[in-house]
Design a protein around this motif. Structure first.
Motif, mmCIF file in Angstrom:
data_model
loop_
_atom_site.group_PDB
_atom_site.id
_atom_site.type_symbol
_atom_site.label_atom_id
_atom_site.label_comp_id
_atom_site.label_asym_id
_atom_site.label_seq_id
_atom_site.Cartn_x
_atom_site.Cartn_y
_atom_site.Cartn_z
ATOM 1 N N GLN A 107 13.255 11.171 -1.833
ATOM 2 C CA GLN A 107 12.123 11.965 -1.397
ATOM 3 C C GLN A 107 10.800 11.423 -1.940
ATOM 4 O OE1 GLN A 107 14.012 14.987 0.075
ATOM 5 N NE2 GLN A 107 12.483 14.223 1.477
ATOM 6 N N ASN A 108 10.807 10.894 -3.158
ATOM 7 C CA ASN A 108 9.533 10.388 -3.677
ATOM 8 C C ASN A 108 9.396 8.880 -3.550
ATOM 9 O OD1 ASN A 108 11.156 9.558 -5.742
ATOM 10 N ND2 ASN A 108 10.448 11.085 -7.204
ATOM 11 N N PHE A 109 10.032 8.338 -2.524
ATOM 12 C CA PHE A 109 9.826 6.916 -2.231
ATOM 13 C C PHE A 109 8.566 6.780 -1.383
ATOM 14 C CE2 PHE A 109 10.562 3.175 0.525
ATOM 15 C CZ PHE A 109 10.672 2.216 -0.460
ATOM 16 N N ASN A 110 7.706 5.888 -1.786
ATOM 17 C CA ASN A 110 6.460 5.647 -1.064
ATOM 18 C C ASN A 110 6.742 4.703 0.102
ATOM 19 O OD1 ASN A 110 3.975 4.790 -0.185
ATOM 20 N ND2 ASN A 110 3.277 4.018 -2.172
ATOM 21 N N ARG A 111 6.612 5.241 1.313
ATOM 22 C CA ARG A 111 6.969 4.435 2.486
ATOM 23 C C ARG A 111 6.114 3.183 2.620
ATOM 24 N NH1 ARG A 111 10.387 6.962 6.265
ATOM 25 N NH2 ARG A 111 10.396 5.014 7.384
ATOM 26 N N GLU A 112 4.924 3.194 2.029
ATOM 27 C CA GLU A 112 4.074 1.994 2.087
ATOM 28 C C GLU A 112 4.737 0.826 1.364
ATOM 29 O OE1 GLU A 112 -0.022 2.481 0.981
ATOM 30 O OE2 GLU A 112 -0.493 3.409 2.902
ATOM 31 N N MET A 113 5.623 1.163 0.411
ATOM 32 C CA MET A 113 6.369 0.137 -0.323
ATOM 33 C C MET A 113 7.209 -0.685 0.642
ATOM 34 S SD MET A 113 5.937 0.241 -3.557
ATOM 35 C CE MET A 113 6.040 1.711 -4.499
ATOM 36 N N GLU A 114 7.868 0.031 1.528
ATOM 37 C CA GLU A 114 8.730 -0.592 2.528
ATOM 38 C C GLU A 114 7.894 -1.441 3.488
ATOM 39 O OE1 GLU A 114 10.884 2.458 4.561
ATOM 40 O OE2 GLU A 114 11.253 1.173 6.291
ATOM 41 N N GLU A 115 6.756 -0.885 3.900
ATOM 42 C CA GLU A 115 5.905 -1.627 4.817
ATOM 43 C C GLU A 115 5.314 -2.845 4.129
ATOM 44 O OE1 GLU A 115 3.117 1.187 6.439
ATOM 45 O OE2 GLU A 115 4.580 1.844 7.940
ATOM 46 N N ALA A 116 4.977 -2.690 2.846
ATOM 47 C CA ALA A 116 4.417 -3.826 2.113
ATOM 48 C C ALA A 116 5.421 -4.968 2.074
ATOM 49 C CB ALA A 116 4.030 -3.400 0.697
ATOM 50 N N ALA A 117 6.692 -4.636 1.851
ATOM 51 C CA ALA A 117 7.707 -5.681 1.795
ATOM 52 C C ALA A 117 7.846 -6.366 3.154
ATOM 53 C CB ALA A 117 9.042 -5.089 1.358
ATOM 54 N N LYS A 118 7.861 -5.567 4.201
ATOM 55 C CA LYS A 118 7.958 -6.147 5.545
ATOM 56 C C LYS A 118 6.752 -7.012 5.842
ATOM 57 C CE LYS A 118 10.734 -3.003 8.176
ATOM 58 N NZ LYS A 118 10.607 -1.774 8.935
ATOM 59 N N ASP A 119 5.600 -6.524 5.419
ATOM 60 C CA ASP A 119 4.360 -7.265 5.635
ATOM 61 C C ASP A 119 4.429 -8.630 4.962
ATOM 62 O OD1 ASP A 119 1.496 -7.080 6.549
ATOM 63 O OD2 ASP A 119 1.171 -7.492 4.422
ATOM 64 N N LEU A 120 5.151 -8.687 3.838
ATOM 65 C CA LEU A 120 5.267 -9.949 3.103
ATOM 66 C C LEU A 120 6.400 -10.809 3.658
ATOM 67 C CD1 LEU A 120 4.743 -8.490 -0.453
ATOM 68 C CD2 LEU A 120 3.168 -9.968 0.778
ATOM 69 N N GLY A 121 7.043 -10.345 4.718
ATOM 70 C CA GLY A 121 8.025 -11.196 5.383
ATOM 71 C C GLY A 121 9.468 -10.761 5.235
ATOM 72 N N ALA A 122 9.714 -9.597 4.615
ATOM 73 C CA ALA A 122 11.095 -9.179 4.387
ATOM 74 C C ALA A 122 11.704 -8.598 5.660
ATOM 75 C CB ALA A 122 11.149 -8.135 3.274
ATOM 76 N N SER A 123 12.997 -8.834 5.853
ATOM 77 C CA SER A 123 13.719 -8.229 6.973
ATOM 78 C C SER A 123 14.165 -6.829 6.557
ATOM 79 C CB SER A 123 14.932 -9.077 7.311
ATOM 80 O OG SER A 123 15.821 -9.078 6.208
ATOM 81 N N GLU A 124 14.716 -6.066 7.508
ATOM 82 C CA GLU A 124 15.219 -4.722 7.181
ATOM 83 C C GLU A 124 16.178 -4.782 5.993
ATOM 84 O OE1 GLU A 124 14.613 -1.694 8.279
ATOM 85 O OE2 GLU A 124 13.437 -2.138 10.064
ATOM 86 N N PHE A 125 17.100 -5.737 6.057
ATOM 87 C CA PHE A 125 18.095 -5.833 4.994
ATOM 88 C C PHE A 125 17.448 -6.183 3.659
ATOM 89 C CE2 PHE A 125 20.879 -8.554 2.421
ATOM 90 C CZ PHE A 125 21.814 -7.595 2.055
ATOM 91 N N GLN A 126 16.506 -7.117 3.690
ATOM 92 C CA GLN A 126 15.840 -7.499 2.439
ATOM 93 C C GLN A 126 15.039 -6.336 1.861
ATOM 94 O OE1 GLN A 126 14.102 -10.922 4.267
ATOM 95 N NE2 GLN A 126 15.265 -12.348 3.009
ATOM 96 N N VAL A 127 14.433 -5.536 2.731
ATOM 97 C CA VAL A 127 13.720 -4.349 2.254
ATOM 98 C C VAL A 127 14.699 -3.424 1.540
ATOM 99 C CG1 VAL A 127 12.505 -2.258 2.951
ATOM 100 C CG2 VAL A 127 11.928 -4.421 4.026
ATOM 101 N N PHE A 128 15.858 -3.238 2.162
ATOM 102 C CA PHE A 128 16.858 -2.351 1.565
ATOM 103 C C PHE A 128 17.317 -2.888 0.210
ATOM 104 C CE2 PHE A 128 21.276 -1.063 0.900
ATOM 105 C CZ PHE A 128 21.115 0.314 0.911
ATOM 106 N N ARG A 129 17.629 -4.186 0.174
ATOM 107 C CA ARG A 129 18.192 -4.781 -1.041
ATOM 108 C C ARG A 129 17.151 -4.869 -2.166
ATOM 109 N NH1 ARG A 129 19.193 -10.916 -0.486
ATOM 110 N NH2 ARG A 129 16.951 -10.742 -0.793
ATOM 111 N N ASP A 130 15.927 -5.269 -1.796
ATOM 112 C CA ASP A 130 14.936 -5.580 -2.831
ATOM 113 C C ASP A 130 14.065 -4.395 -3.215
ATOM 114 O OD1 ASP A 130 15.915 -8.117 -2.569
ATOM 115 O OD2 ASP A 130 14.288 -8.818 -1.278
ATOM 116 N N ILE A 131 13.887 -3.449 -2.315
ATOM 117 C CA ILE A 131 12.930 -2.375 -2.574
ATOM 118 C C ILE A 131 13.618 -1.015 -2.638
ATOM 119 C CG2 ILE A 131 10.750 -1.347 -1.839
ATOM 120 C CD1 ILE A 131 10.615 -4.378 -2.419
ATOM 121 N N LEU A 132 14.365 -0.676 -1.586
ATOM 122 C CA LEU A 132 14.924 0.672 -1.531
ATOM 123 C C LEU A 132 16.037 0.868 -2.563
ATOM 124 C CD1 LEU A 132 14.439 3.251 -0.019
ATOM 125 C CD2 LEU A 132 16.250 2.621 1.567
ATOM 126 N N LEU A 133 16.927 -0.115 -2.653
ATOM 127 C CA LEU A 133 18.057 0.020 -3.571
ATOM 128 C C LEU A 133 17.601 0.141 -5.035
ATOM 129 C CD1 LEU A 133 21.018 0.280 -2.970
ATOM 130 C CD2 LEU A 133 21.314 -2.142 -3.465
#
Ligand SMILES: Nc1ncnc2c1ncn2[C@@H]1O[C@H](COP(=O)(O)OP(=O)(O)O)[C@@H](O)[C@H]1O
Ligand SMILES: [Mg+2]
Lengths: 386, 280
Positions: free
Chosen positions: B171-197
């Motif tokens: 609930q307190n995950f900042n969605r901009e974090m996910e977008e920032a990772a994608k913006d830097l070139g991460a795929s969905e899976f990389q976002v999950f592995r590197d940021i969300l997890l």
């Protein structure tokens, strides 16, 4: 005013890097953007300015790829990018919340984008160091984000985006979360940084002074529509309508009743004032001669053009100035200049920005002293309504 | 001179001190007594007379093969059901957090229903379900597969807790974090592995700890779903208590308490190390 005249200095920013063609965006019933077309030039600082909710962030998200426009297209270096995924665009963004990854050190944050590109390790180290030096964080490499101040986090976000050497860097309200003092310093620093890296910056802001101070060109957005795209000085001196005039600085406006154009001279009959000869030879766009409709064209002038003198002094030439008889109101001393209010009973009061000399004659006068405010015809603007 | 009491200085009121003290006594006295008397050199665990220090009941407990099998069963069940519960819980939490779909509130309600259903009902219904479906493991199913009924039962009651804990963390995950990772070139899976997890990690640990403890000391549901060859630690202790209370039971229980404490301590420590304040 001729909109095709390019007011940019010849030397730089000539090549178009990013073209927005008739971009529109709807969220259900809400129209966030409508028919936005603008060309952004290589190497410039371009500001998107507008009140809150006007669609600035949406436009930025369309450029970064997080939103797809409902209509229109987006060209980067001439290539259609409208539907390219965000992670495939050579465009990077500094988010409003900075979005620094909390579980990675400063250096790892900056390196992240390069790792995604599979850049060789040595090159990553070099480029990360270089980027951190550019934002003056070279000594904070191994810190974790929770050991950084807000300003430092922002620098991490900047370095993280710049290290990717994007074609365009997008900044969403980059200064809004900083405290006042840091904000002024950061303004200057962002401009210097842009000069040294040469990347095109698109900055979103709702603060007109920020946009005017930093940008080479400013786009004024209102309710999802572009009102005007121009250099800061052109926006200030030649706003296209009363909205832009009022948003960029302050203006006094008076509704016109009738406008006539004969022999290359424009005269207007104005509420509260007499017939005025305007410093124009033709009518501006969007204004019709003759009796004015329900939302009429307005006469506008800025407080900076108003002078105030004691009613007993010699008045300026009446056929070249509009004049208001009133009473001395509050004076706010602001250092270089002061702001003087001239009250006029139940009519709208007039504000003047006066210099030291003018202030000198007014200071020491009691409140309510009869004064005369005036503005030369040559400083008047005739504008379509907001 | 005595200062006047400030509005929230409850600790200075005698009545409050008494409430606090009694609470602590009722909470911890039985446990402390249990631990102390596991070292009592007496043949009866319920004996309140101190007959001298000994560790022989620990030796006896560890030598009790049935008890040790029950212990091994419990550990196997707890570890397996924890891994599966946390995995399922994480998937459910991410799914509920991430997507919008019709009847979402209903789905959310159904997920947390096992938390409020009385354990006895769960136990009976699971027992009936397993026998109806012919999933009842028989006496000659080889170990550890004969534990699969209990493991399934434990997953059904601990995975909602896991899902809830992880959901709260998301609930307190900042969605901009996910977008920032994608913006830097991460795929969905990389976002999950590197940021969300990494963001979910404290939630995962808390969920695992919760599932593990719930499984380790569950009695009611286990009782209904266990067979003669699949006795767990709490069920075994229960049957030993019915026979007679010996310090051996105290010793076995103390081992369980110490084990839980160590796990909790490790989990909390790990959480503190990895989970800096997450201010986005
Ligand atoms: N994801 C969305 N869903 C629905 N409406 C949205 C969404 N994003 C923005 N809007 C609406 O679009 C308009 C422009 O929003 P935004 O671009 O955020 O404005 P600004 O950044 O200029 O304050 C607002 O009316 C906002 O409510
Ligand atoms: Mg915004």
């Amino acid at each position: 005013m001729d909109p095709t005249v390019d007011k940019l200095p010849e030397n730089t920013h000539s090549k178009t890097i990013l073209s927005l063609n008739a971009i529109g965006k709807r969220f259900g019933k809400v129209t966030a953007l409508e028919d936005v077309s603008v060309d952004i030039k290589e190497g410039e600082i371009f500001a998107l300015l507008g009140p809150s909710g006007c669609g600035k962030s949406t436009l930025l998200r369309i450029i970064s790829g997080f939103e797809t426009p409902s209509s229109g297209e987006l060209l980067l270096d001439g290539q259609d990018m409208t539907r390219t995924a965000p992670n495939q665009r050579p465009v990077n963004m500094v988010f409003q919340s900075y979005a620094v990854f909390p579980h990675m050190s400063v250096a790892d944050n900056v390196a992240y984008g390069l790792k995604m590109e599979k850049t060789p390790k040595d090159e990553i180290t070099d480029r990360v160091n270089q980027a951190l030096t550019q934002v003056h964080l070279q000594d904070f490499k191994d810190r974790m984000p929770d050991q950084l101040s807000g300003g430092q986090k922002q620098r991490v976000a900047l370095a993280r985006a710049l290290v990717k050497q994007p074609r365009v860097l997008l900044l969403d309200e980059p200064l809004s979360a900083l405290d006042a003092k840091l904000r002024d310093a950061m303004r200057l620093e962002l401009v210097k940084l842009q000069e040294s890296v040469g990347v095109t910056f698109i900055i979103v802001t709702h603060d007109q002074s920020e946009a005017l101070a930093m940008a080479d060109r400013v786009a004024v957005l209102e309710s999802g529509r572009l009102r005007q795209v121009d250099t800061p000085s052109a926006l200030y001196q030649k706003p296209v309508d009363a909205f832009v005039a009022d948003f960029i600085g302050r203006v006094h406006t008076f509704n016109t009743q009738h406008i006539s154009l004969d022999n290359g001279s424009v005269t207007a009959l104005v509420d509260e004032l007499d017939s005025i000869t305007l410093p124009l030879t033709e009518l501006p766009d969007g204004i019709q001669a003759g009796p004015q409709p329900e939302s009429p064209a307005v006469i506008a002038f800025r407080p900076e053009c108003v002078s105030v003198q004691l009613a007993t002094a010699t008045p300026p030439a009446p056929d070249a100035h509009i004049q208001f008889n009133g009473f001395l109101g509050d004076i706010a001393f602001q250092g270089q200049h002061s702001i003087v209010e001239v009250t006029r009973g139940d009519q709208q009061s007039v504000t003047a920005v006066v210099n030291h000399q003018e202030l000198h004659t007014l200071q020491g006068q009691p409140l309510g002293t009869p004064v005369l405010a005036s503005c030369a015809y040559s400083d008047l603007m005739l504008l379509p309504p907001a | 001179m005595k200062e006047p009491k400030k509005p929230f200085e409850y600790s200075r009121k005698w009545s409050m001190r008494w409430v606090f003290l009694t609470t602590m006594v009722f909470l911890y006295a039985p446990i402390i007594v249990l631990i102390v008397f596991s070292f009592n050199n007496s043949r009866r665990g319920g004996n309140v007379i101190w007959k001298g220090f000994t560790t022989k009941y620990y030796a006896k407990a560890f030598a009790n093969e049935e008890l040790m099998l029950a212990f091994a069963n419990s550990m196997t069940i707890a570890v397996t059901s924890t891994i599966i519960s946390v995995f399922l819980g994480a998937m459910t939490a991410v799914f509920l957090w991430r997507f919008r779909f019709p009847f979402k509130p209903l789905a959310e309600g159904l997920v947390s229903l096992p938390i409020i259903i009385p354990e006895i009902c769960m136990g009976v219904s699971l027992a009936m379900f397993f026998s109806q479906m012919g999933w009842w493991t028989t006496g000659d199913t080889p170990w550890p597969f004969n534990l699969s009924n209990i493991i399934l039962a434990h997953i059904t009651f601990s995975f909602p807790f896991a899902a809830m804990v992880i959901r709260t963390r998301l609930q307190n995950f900042n969605r901009e974090m996910e977008e920032a990772a994608k913006d830097l070139g991460a795929s969905e899976f990389q976002v999950f592995r590197d940021i969300l997890l990494p963001h979910m990690r404290p939630g995962l640990i808390a969920a695992a700890l919760l599932s593990f403890t719930l499984s380790l000391d569950d009695f009611v549901i286990t009782f209904f779903t266990s067979g003669p060859n699949t006795v767990t630690f709490p069920v075994k202790i229960y049957s030993m208590v019915r026979f007679s209370i010996t310090p051996e039971i105290n010793a076995a229980s103390t081992v369980l308490i110490v084990l839980t404490l160590i796990l909790t301590f490790l989990a909390l420590r790990y959480q503190r190390l990895t989970d800096g304040p997450d201010r986005g």
